[in-house]
Design a protein around this motif. Structure first.
Motif, PDB file in Angstrom:
ATOM      1  N   LEU A  59       0.844  -1.194   0.000  1.00 23.48           N
ATOM      2  CA  LEU A  59       0.000   0.000   0.000  1.00 23.48           C
ATOM      3  C   LEU A  59       0.875   1.237   0.000  1.00 23.48           C
ATOM      4  CD1 LEU A  59      -2.640  -0.818   2.779  1.00 23.48           C
ATOM      5  CD2 LEU A  59      -2.932  -0.970   0.303  1.00 23.48           C
ATOM      6  N   LYS A  60       0.451   2.253  -0.775  1.00 20.00           N
ATOM      7  CA  LYS A  60       1.136   3.543  -0.718  1.00 20.00           C
ATOM      8  C   LYS A  60       0.089   4.652  -0.707  1.00 20.00           C
ATOM      9  CE  LYS A  60       1.834   4.461  -5.635  1.00 20.00           C
ATOM     10  NZ  LYS A  60       2.788   4.808  -6.681  1.00 20.00           N
ATOM     11  N   GLU A  61       0.400   5.698   0.032  1.00 21.90           N
ATOM     12  CA  GLU A  61      -0.519   6.834   0.116  1.00 21.90           C
ATOM     13  C   GLU A  61      -0.510   7.604  -1.194  1.00 21.90           C
ATOM     14  OE1 GLU A  61      -1.147   9.520   3.742  1.00 21.90           O
ATOM     15  OE2 GLU A  61       0.112  10.731   2.408  1.00 21.90           O
ATOM     16  N   THR A  62      -1.720   7.922  -1.683  1.00 23.59           N
ATOM     17  CA  THR A  62      -1.830   8.738  -2.896  1.00 23.59           C
ATOM     18  C   THR A  62      -2.569  10.043  -2.632  1.00 23.59           C
ATOM     19  OG1 THR A  62      -3.806   7.508  -3.548  1.00 23.59           O
ATOM     20  CG2 THR A  62      -1.713   6.793  -4.487  1.00 23.59           C
ATOM     21  N   GLY A  63      -3.083  10.206  -1.437  1.00 21.66           N
ATOM     22  CA  GLY A  63      -3.786  11.420  -1.038  1.00 21.66           C
ATOM     23  C   GLY A  63      -4.063  11.341   0.455  1.00 21.66           C
ATOM     24  N   LYS A  64      -4.522  12.437   1.024  1.00 18.47           N
ATOM     25  CA  LYS A  64      -4.777  12.436   2.470  1.00 18.47           C
ATOM     26  C   LYS A  64      -5.803  11.395   2.885  1.00 18.47           C
ATOM     27  CE  LYS A  64      -3.348  17.067   3.573  1.00 18.47           C
ATOM     28  NZ  LYS A  64      -3.320  18.177   2.704  1.00 18.47           N
ATOM     29  N   ALA A  65      -6.771  11.122   2.013  1.00 12.76           N
ATOM     30  CA  ALA A  65      -7.839  10.181   2.355  1.00 12.76           C
ATOM     31  C   ALA A  65      -7.726   8.857   1.611  1.00 12.76           C
ATOM     32  CB  ALA A  65      -9.198  10.812   2.065  1.00 12.76           C
ATOM     33  N   THR A  66      -6.718   8.744   0.729  1.00 16.17           N
ATOM     34  CA  THR A  66      -6.671   7.588  -0.170  1.00 16.17           C
ATOM     35  C   THR A  66      -5.329   6.878  -0.124  1.00 16.17           C
ATOM     36  OG1 THR A  66      -8.183   8.762  -1.648  1.00 16.17           O
ATOM     37  CG2 THR A  66      -7.064   6.842  -2.544  1.00 16.17           C
ATOM     38  N   VAL A  67      -5.434   5.569  -0.095  1.00 20.72           N
ATOM     39  CA  VAL A  67      -4.255   4.714  -0.185  1.00 20.72           C
ATOM     40  C   VAL A  67      -4.438   3.841  -1.426  1.00 20.72           C
ATOM     41  CG1 VAL A  67      -5.195   2.883   1.293  1.00 20.72           C
ATOM     42  CG2 VAL A  67      -2.732   3.210   1.164  1.00 20.72           C
ATOM     43  N   GLU A  68      -3.331   3.550  -2.091  1.00 15.07           N
ATOM     44  CA  GLU A  68      -3.395   2.724  -3.293  1.00 15.07           C
ATOM     45  C   GLU A  68      -2.824   1.345  -3.013  1.00 15.07           C
ATOM     46  OE1 GLU A  68      -1.971   2.624  -7.971  1.00 15.07           O
ATOM     47  OE2 GLU A  68      -1.267   4.250  -6.694  1.00 15.07           O
ATOM     48  N   LEU A  69      -3.525   0.341  -3.495  1.00 10.31           N
ATOM     49  CA  LEU A  69      -2.974  -1.004  -3.536  1.00 10.31           C
ATOM     50  C   LEU A  69      -1.997  -0.941  -4.714  1.00 10.31           C
ATOM     51  CD1 LEU A  69      -5.067  -4.291  -3.448  1.00 10.31           C
ATOM     52  CD2 LEU A  69      -2.856  -4.046  -4.568  1.00 10.31           C
ATOM     53  N   ALA A  70      -0.722  -0.677  -4.405  1.00 10.56           N
ATOM     54  CA  ALA A  70       0.268  -0.355  -5.430  1.00 10.56           C
ATOM     55  C   ALA A  70       0.694  -1.568  -6.233  1.00 10.56           C
ATOM     56  CB  ALA A  70       1.489   0.298  -4.782  1.00 10.56           C
ATOM     57  N   VAL A  71       0.844  -2.698  -5.564  1.00 12.47           N
ATOM     58  CA  VAL A  71       1.236  -3.931  -6.243  1.00 12.47           C
ATOM     59  C   VAL A  71       0.837  -5.108  -5.366  1.00 12.47           C
ATOM     60  CG1 VAL A  71       3.606  -3.901  -5.313  1.00 12.47           C
ATOM     61  CG2 VAL A  71       3.114  -5.171  -7.423  1.00 12.47           C
ATOM     62  N   MET A  72       0.461  -6.171  -6.029  1.00 15.07           N
ATOM     63  CA  MET A  72       0.066  -7.385  -5.330  1.00 15.07           C
ATOM     64  C   MET A  72       0.441  -8.562  -6.204  1.00 15.07           C
ATOM     65  SD  MET A  72      -3.777  -8.437  -4.252  1.00 15.07           S
ATOM     66  CE  MET A  72      -4.100  -9.974  -3.440  1.00 15.07           C
ATOM     67  N   GLY A  73       0.917  -9.621  -5.579  1.00 14.67           N
ATOM     68  CA  GLY A  73       1.227 -10.833  -6.320  1.00 14.67           C
ATOM     69  C   GLY A  73       1.037 -12.057  -5.451  1.00 14.67           C
ATOM     70  N   VAL A  74       0.456 -13.081  -6.026  1.00 11.24           N
ATOM     71  CA  VAL A  74       0.297 -14.376  -5.365  1.00 11.24           C
ATOM     72  C   VAL A  74       0.803 -15.423  -6.346  1.00 11.24           C
ATOM     73  CG1 VAL A  74      -1.340 -16.055  -4.418  1.00 11.24           C
ATOM     74  CG2 VAL A  74      -1.693 -13.604  -3.992  1.00 11.24           C
ATOM     75  N   LEU A  75       1.679 -16.299  -5.883  1.00 12.04           N
ATOM     76  CA  LEU A  75       2.215 -17.332  -6.763  1.00 12.04           C
ATOM     77  C   LEU A  75       1.080 -18.091  -7.431  1.00 12.04           C
ATOM     78  CD1 LEU A  75       5.150 -18.709  -4.588  1.00 12.04           C
ATOM     79  CD2 LEU A  75       5.277 -17.122  -6.533  1.00 12.04           C
ATOM     80  N   LYS A  76       1.261 -18.398  -8.703  1.00  5.41           N
ATOM     81  CA  LYS A  76       0.184 -18.949  -9.519  1.00  5.41           C
ATOM     82  C   LYS A  76      -0.415 -20.237  -8.940  1.00  5.41           C
ATOM     83  CE  LYS A  76      -0.964 -18.775 -14.349  1.00  5.41           C
ATOM     84  NZ  LYS A  76      -0.478 -18.624 -15.709  1.00  5.41           N
ATOM     85  N   ASP A  77       0.417 -21.098  -8.363  1.00  2.00           N
ATOM     86  CA  ASP A  77      -0.123 -22.339  -7.807  1.00  2.00           C
ATOM     87  C   ASP A  77      -0.880 -22.128  -6.501  1.00  2.00           C
ATOM     88  OD1 ASP A  77       2.246 -21.800  -6.466  1.00  2.00           O
ATOM     89  OD2 ASP A  77       2.873 -23.898  -6.343  1.00  2.00           O
TER      90      ASP A  77
END
Length: 152
Positions: A59-77
């Motif tokens: 997660l990274k902050e993109t505004g005072k009220a908003t956070v962004e799910l910046a990157v996510m990964g789960v192994l394919k299996d």
């Protein structure tokens, strides 16, 4: 088990090991390296099974009220095993407790690539709603879909 990771080097090691295994989604080396580098500074959650990291979310902050799910990964299996949902739920809890009102995530627009359609359906199933498409934010082959989620 989902844990928060605070050590910058450990964050980057986990991000690298997972993103390099997910080239269907993270095949552009320059972009992948940006995620790995950025992960050191972002709020970082990792999913562990049998002493092995199998997924992560930043997660990274993109505004005072908003956070962004910046990157996510789960192994394919480990897809469709509940790990992604556990990561999102933990991220929502922490973002809410830190006073954020919204979470956003960017992905490739529905209907462009099958693998990203699965990603879109996942975010929608987690409660994200379509906000806007930016056709040229990344490039013409990857129109950017922005989803938002109320944390209230």
């Amino acid at each position: 088990m989902v844990v928060e990771i605070t050590n910058p080097q450990e964050k980057q090691m986990i991000a690298r090991s997972i993103l390099e295994a997910l080239t269907d989604w993270f095949g552009i080396e320059e972009s992948r390296e940006e995620y790995i580098t950025g992960s050191a500074d972002w709020t970082f959650f990792a999913a562990k099974e049998a002493e092995k990291y199998v997924g992560f979310l930043c997660l990274k902050e993109t505004g005072k009220a908003t956070v962004e799910l910046a990157v996510m990964g789960v192994l394919k299996d480990h897809h469709r095993s509940g790990i992604g949902r556990q990561l999102v739920e933990r991220a929502k809890e922490v973002a809410r407790s830190q006073g954020y009102e919204f979470m956003q995530v960017k992905t490739v627009k529905m209907g462009v690539y099958d693998d990203y359609d699965k990603t879109n359906h996942f975010y929608i199933s987690c409660g994200f709603k379509e906000l806007e498409v930016f056709p040229l934010l990344w490039d013409e082959w990857n129109p950017c879909q922005v989803y938002v989620l109320s944390l209230k």
